[in-house]
Write a protein that holds these residues in place. Structure first.
Motif: not given
Length: 104
Positions: A34-55
């Motif tokens: 069903g249709r979901r918003t970011l608030g439906d998916l998470a209580q918070g969000y963390v930006l660590l680094k660009p995806v290509d730099e993640l392990q």
């Protein structure tokens, strides 16, 4: 963008904020079940680094249990990672998702 600014990791609340109302109809997470918003998916969000730099993740053997199997199978099938007929038990789905994550 954070990557352009060489920014440190940052986290922010989502629930009850304008970020929580964000919706992306092109992302599977927003439309699965069903249709979901970011608030439906998470209580918070963390930006660590660009995806290509993640392990890559390391799969925890036995992560898929009988209790989580049905929902995990639906998500894995919707993502194209599993086949309902072939991955018909928690153990088979767990093994398949371990294989998928190892190849990333």
């Amino acid at each position: 963008a954070a990557a352009d600014a060489d920014a440190a990791p940052v986290g922010f609340g989502v629930a009850g904020t304008a970020f929580g109302r964000l919706y992306d109809p092109n992302a599977k997470a927003f439309t699965f079940g069903g249709r979901r918003t970011l608030g439906d998916l998470a209580q918070g969000y963390v930006l660590l680094k660009p995806v290509d730099e993640l392990q890559p993740v390391t799969w925890i053997e036995g992560f898929i249990t009988e209790q989580t199997f049905a929902e995990a199978l639906d998500a894995a099938v919707a993502s194209g990672w599993a086949d309902r007929r072939e991955h018909d038990t928690a153990a088979r789905l767990d093994a398949r998702l371990r294989e998928v994550t190892a190849s990333r």
